[in-house]
Design a protein around this motif. Structure first.
Motif, PDB file in Angstrom:
ATOM      1  N   ASN A  61       0.941  -1.015   0.187  1.00  0.00           N
ATOM      2  CA  ASN A  61       0.279   0.090  -0.109  1.00  0.00           C
ATOM      3  C   ASN A  61       0.603   1.100   0.147  1.00  0.00           C
ATOM      4  OD1 ASN A  61      -2.456  -1.334   0.084  1.00  0.00           O
ATOM      5  ND2 ASN A  61      -2.628  -2.548   2.460  1.00  0.00           N
ATOM      6  N   ASP A  62       0.621   2.009  -0.757  1.00  0.00           N
ATOM      7  CA  ASP A  62       1.947   2.963  -1.087  1.00  0.00           C
ATOM      8  C   ASP A  62       0.702   4.187  -1.019  1.00  0.00           C
ATOM      9  OD1 ASP A  62      -0.202   3.453  -3.574  1.00  0.00           O
ATOM     10  OD2 ASP A  62       1.610   3.561  -4.236  1.00  0.00           O
ATOM     11  N   PRO A  90       5.609  -5.092   5.736  1.00  0.00           N
ATOM     12  CA  PRO A  90       6.624  -4.085   4.738  1.00  0.00           C
ATOM     13  C   PRO A  90       7.977  -4.228   4.594  1.00  0.00           C
ATOM     14  CG  PRO A  90       5.052  -2.253   6.199  1.00  0.00           C
ATOM     15  CD  PRO A  90       5.343  -3.801   6.047  1.00  0.00           C
ATOM     16  N   LYS A  91       8.887  -5.111   5.521  1.00  0.00           N
ATOM     17  CA  LYS A  91      10.591  -4.922   4.846  1.00  0.00           C
ATOM     18  C   LYS A  91      10.576  -6.484   3.690  1.00  0.00           C
ATOM     19  CE  LYS A  91      14.483  -6.706   7.459  1.00  0.00           C
ATOM     20  NZ  LYS A  91      15.057  -5.376   6.778  1.00  0.00           N
ATOM     21  N   TYR A 155      -7.676  -4.416   8.471  1.00  0.00           N
ATOM     22  CA  TYR A 155      -8.260  -4.548   7.938  1.00  0.00           C
ATOM     23  C   TYR A 155      -9.606  -5.197   8.154  1.00  0.00           C
ATOM     24  CZ  TYR A 155      -4.194  -2.567   5.320  1.00  0.00           C
ATOM     25  OH  TYR A 155      -3.142  -2.765   4.863  1.00  0.00           O
ATOM     26  N   ASP A 156     -10.676  -4.522   7.796  1.00  0.00           N
ATOM     27  CA  ASP A 156     -12.372  -5.039   8.059  1.00  0.00           C
ATOM     28  C   ASP A 156     -11.553  -5.226   5.971  1.00  0.00           C
ATOM     29  OD1 ASP A 156     -13.058  -5.049  10.234  1.00  0.00           O
ATOM     30  OD2 ASP A 156     -14.042  -2.392  10.005  1.00  0.00           O
ATOM     31  N   ARG A 216      -0.336  -2.221   6.231  1.00  0.00           N
ATOM     32  CA  ARG A 216       0.514  -3.046   5.958  1.00  0.00           C
ATOM     33  C   ARG A 216       0.459  -3.506   5.004  1.00  0.00           C
ATOM     34  NH1 ARG A 216       1.204  -6.921  10.832  1.00  0.00           N
ATOM     35  NH2 ARG A 216      -0.894  -5.780  11.028  1.00  0.00           N
ATOM     36  N   PRO A 217       1.013  -4.424   3.772  1.00  0.00           N
ATOM     37  CA  PRO A 217       1.066  -4.858   2.265  1.00  0.00           C
ATOM     38  C   PRO A 217      -0.679  -6.298   2.579  1.00  0.00           C
ATOM     39  CG  PRO A 217       3.165  -4.855   2.199  1.00  0.00           C
ATOM     40  CD  PRO A 217       2.516  -4.699   4.117  1.00  0.00           C
TER      41      PRO A 217
END
Length: 456
Positions: A61-62, A90-91, A155-156, A216-217
Motif C-alpha cells: 500500500n503506497d 513491509p520489509k 483491515y475489515d 501493512r501489505p
C-alpha cells in the motif's frame, strides 16, 4: 499497483564479489548503487508467488492520506475465506526490491605493465484452501451478495459477488466507499467473467491498537488456472504515469507477460564514471527513453535470477523464512533452510527452487486496456539491469603495452559518452563536458585528453 484507490491514489556498499578478468565482464564487479522503487513518486509493488494453479498475491500500500479514507477493491477468481487472507511486513517488499533492483558496478583497470594473474573460477548460477462456507447476506434489489465478511489485522474485509456493475457501484456507495467516476464501466468485464470482489478498508480501532504508523501489505491466497493481475480498475486513478513493479516467484523459471510484449531493459553498458553520483537520474532517464522507444505498451524485465545466488549482490538473497513471508509455499527439504537468517556476505552459491522475475510496467489510463496475463516458463537464464563504471589505471606506465593502453583511452571515453547519450537521450556535449578523468596527479577534461594523447 493502483488497484482501485477510493479517494486518494495511492555510500557506498561493497559486496565482496570480485572478478579478476574484467575484460570478460560476466556478472561480477563491485556493486556500488541500485535503482530501487524510491526513485519513483508513484510506484506500486506486487509480489506474486505461483506454483501450478495456486497463487499468493501480496499488495503493498503506497496510500498517502488519512487511513480512514483508505479502501481497495480487487477482482479475485474465487470467494476468499479468512484463512486465505493475511497481513505481512513491509520489509519483505523492501528486501525483494533491494535484491532485484537494477545496479551499478565498478571495475578498475590493472597496471598494463604488470604480468597477468592466472585465475580460473567456476560458479554455478545458479493447494486449495478448505474452509466452511460463509453466510450469504444478499441485497436482491442490487444484485450484490456478501459472500464473506471478516477482519484481518487492521483491515475489515468483505467478499462480494454481483450481477451488474451499477448495482455493485450503488452497494459500495451506500456502504461508505466513495467510488471514482468511471468505475461502473470497468467493473462490468469482471462481473461478466464471474469474478468476485475483495474489498478492504481500515478498521481504525484495530489500526490504533496495532501501533503501526503505516498500512501493512495485504496478502491473499487462491487457486485459479488464470495467471493474471487485474490492473484496469487502478487506471481510474491513473491521471499521470504510474509505475508498477511486479516480483514473480516461481519454482520453474522466469515469467513473462503474454498479452503485451516483455522486453529486457538495456543492460551491460559501460558508462562514464561521473554517473556514480547520478545513478538515480541516469536510470530514470534510461527507463523513460526505453519506454518511449518501445511504444509504451510493454513490460520491462529488470531482473531474472535464481534466488539462491546473486552476482553482484545488491542485497543478500532472501532467507527461507523471508521467502515464506513473501508467499512462497512450496519450499521443501532441498531449500537451504540451514542458512543463517542474517548475513552480511554470501560466501557460497546454491541452486534453489525459487526463481525471481522483476517486471516493470509504466502505464496511464490510456494504455494497457487489458489486465496483465503472465506465463511461467522453464527458462532459468540469469539477467539483470547492470551498468558498468570502468576506471582507468592511474599509475605511471613505461612499457610499450602501457603506452598503447594510454592511447586507447580517449576512444573508450568517447564510446562511453556515446553510449550514455543513446541510453538516456541526454545531450552528448553536456555529457562530454561532465566527463573528468584523473591521470596521475593531474585532472584532464575529456577534450584535454584528446589533445594530450592524440596531439590534436
Amino acid at each position: 499497483m493502483k488497484i482501485f484507490r477510493l479517494l486518494t491514489p495511492l555510500l557506498l556498499t561493497i559486496v565482496a564479489v570480485f572478478c579478476f578478468a574484467p575484460a570478460a565482464w560476466a556478472f561480477c564487479g563491485f556493486y556500488v548503487a541500485k535503482a530501487d522503487t524510491k526513485l519513483y513518486n508513484k510506484a506500486s509493488q506486487v509480489v506474486i508467488a505461483r506454483n501450478g494453479d495456486r497463487t499468493v498475491l501480496t499488495m503493498a500500500n503506497d496510500f498517502q492520506g488519512e487511513v480512514k479514507d483508505f479502501a481497495i477493491v480487487v477482482p479475485v477468481p474465487t470467494v476468499l475465506q479468512k484463512e486465505q487472507v493475511r497481513v505481512t511486513e513491509p520489509k519483505i517488499m523492501e528486501r525483494l526490491d533491494a535484491f532485484s533492483a537494477p545496479r551499478l558496478v565498478e571495475y578498475f583497470d590493472p597496471d598494463p605493465c604488470a604480468p597477468l594473474p592466472i585465475f580460473s573460477s567456476k560458479r554455478s548460477l545458479a493447494v486449495a484452501e478448505n474452509s466452511a462456507p460463509a453466510p450469504q447476506i444478499s441485497d436482491r434489489s442490487l444484485g450484490v451478495t456478501v459472500e464473506a465478511r471478516f477482519n484481518v489485522g487492521e483491515y475489515d474485509i468483505v467478499i462480494l459477488s454481483a450481477k451488474e456493475s451499477g448495482g455493485l457501484e450503488t452497494w459500495l456507495t451506500r456502504n461508505g466507499y466513495k467510488i471514482p467516476q468511471g468505475a461502473k464501466q470497468l467493473l462490468q468485464p469482471y462481473i461478466r467473467s464471474s469474478m468476485k470482489f475483495f474489498v478492504a478498508k481500515v478498521n481504525l480501532d484495530k489500526f490504533e491498537e496495532s501501533g503501526y504508523q503505516f498500512l501493512r501489505p495485504l496478502q491473499i491466497s487462491y487457486q485459479s488456472p488464470k495467471f493474471m493481475l487485474p490492473i484496469r480498475l487502478g487506471m481510474i486513478n491513473a491521471t499521470t504515469e504510474q509505475d508498477l513493479i511486479v516480483y514473480i516467484l516461481s519454482p520453474q523459471g522466469g515469467a513473462e507477460i503474454t498479452n503485451y510484449r516483455t522486453v529486457k531493459i538495456p543492460t551491460n553498458a559501460n558508462i562514464p564514471v561521473f554517473i556514480k553520483n547520478e545513478f538515480g537520474e541516469f536510470y530514470k532517464s534510461l527507463f523513460q527513453n526505453a519506454y518511449t522507444k518501445e511504444g509504451k505498451r510493454v513490460g520491462f524485465l529488470e531482473y531474472a535470477w535464481d534466488m539462491g545466488s546473486c552476482d553482484p549482490c545488491a542485497a543478500d538473497p532472501l532467507t527461507p523464512e523471508e521467502l515464506k513471508e513473501a508467499g512462497v509455499f512450496w519450499l521443501n527439504d532441498n531449500s537451504p533452510s540451514d542458512l543463517p537468517t542474517s548475513r552480511k556476505f554470501v560466501p557460497t552459491f546454491f541452486s534453489s527452487n525459487v526463481f525471481i522475475s522483476r517486471l516493470h510496467v509504466r502505464y496511464t489510463r490510456d494504455t494497457f486496456p487489458e489486465d496483465l496475463m503472465f506465463l511461467q516458463t522453464a527458462n532459468r537464464e540469469s539477467f539483470q539491469g547492470r551498468y558498468i563504471l570502468q576506471y582507468p589505471f592511474e599509475g605511471e606506465v613505461k612499457c610499450e603495452a602501457g603506452k598503447k593502453y594510454k592511447q586507447s583511452l580517449p576512444k573508450r571515453f568517447e564510446q562511453e559518452a556515446q553510449t550514455l547519450a543513446k541510453l538516456t537521450n541526454w545531450n552528448i556535449q553536456d555529457i562530454r563536458n561532465k566527463m573528468k578523468l584523473s591521470v596521475g596527479n593531474l585532472t584532464y577534461s575529456w577534450w584535454e585528453n584528446l589533445v594530450s594523447w592524440f596531439g590534436i
